[in-house]
Design an enzyme around this catalytic site. Sequence first.
Site, PDB file in Angstrom:
ATOM      1  N   ASN A   1       0.832  -1.271  -0.064  1.00  0.00           N
ATOM      2  CA  ASN A   1      -0.068   0.044  -0.098  1.00  0.00           C
ATOM      3  C   ASN A   1       0.835   1.156   0.023  1.00  0.00           C
ATOM      4  OD1 ASN A   1      -2.226  -1.584   0.370  1.00  0.00           O
ATOM      5  ND2 ASN A   1      -2.910  -0.689   2.064  1.00  0.00           N
ATOM      6  N   ARG A   2       0.243   2.281  -0.449  1.00  0.00           N
ATOM      7  CA  ARG A   2       0.966   3.614  -0.214  1.00  0.00           C
ATOM      8  C   ARG A   2       0.780   4.149   1.036  1.00  0.00           C
ATOM      9  NH1 ARG A   2       2.079   6.035  -4.998  1.00  0.00           N
ATOM     10  NH2 ARG A   2       0.527   5.403  -6.628  1.00  0.00           N
TER      11      ARG A   2
END
Length: 228
Positions: A34-35
């Site tokens: 994920n960012r």
Amino acid sequence: EALRPAPQPLRGLRALVTAGPTHEPIDPVRYIANRSSGRQGYAIADALARAGAEVTLVSGPTTLPPPAGIALRRVETAVQMLAACEAALPCDIAICTAAVADWRVAQAGTRKIKKTPGAPPPTLALVPNPDILAHLSRPGPLRPRLVIGFAAETDDVRDNATAKRQRKGCDWIIANDVRAETGIMGGDENEITLITATGSEHWPRMSKDAVAAGLVRRIAATFATTPD
Ligand code: CTP
Ligand code: CA
């Protein structure tokens, strides 16, 4: 003088913070993630420690320097993050800021997947990761007295976050709007809505350090009015 707040209002309390992304291996050279910069979580860990709490920061891969005076547990995957959180119990306060990958590859290879000319791309079979926030929120003798989650949303922010608070079973949830144009992901500022069992309040845009300080003030007030 009596109104001056105690300098270390969280002294004697143990806190657990998750931060950063998780990396879920596909093979030795590739992963799903994920960012997340980890900035808000690191700022919260730092603010909790400054307020006197004994802090364990369970962090996925980030480029941030660890805050002073905390115990840092570095992990890569969601499964490792859950194990590190369980090892940090019991604690009084748990704050889950990590951007945990919702799925991992069912069978990550130990050998690099090679391209074969003319062959179709590989298909990844995914399995769900453990939900660390839901896990920590589950009733039981080891449940922290205050469990706080984050909800990064792009649409219907308050409604989605309110539903998420109930689904996860946490006490508070902090919603933020992470649409690209807000610049919040990876930036120095955040704009949050704090949702509790009794209502919600919107905070104006401010630095992630200021959000952390405000949150610690709220936590200290809660523990001051409900000792044990
Ligand atoms: N979280 C967690 N473990 C997971 C997934 C999420 O601890 N496996 C925590 C996050 O740290 C955050 C909160 O749950 O505090 C909400 O995460 P989010 O990704 O917004 O919620 P999900 O339930 O995964 O829902 P969705 O991604 O579908 O919006
Ligand atoms: Ca998710």
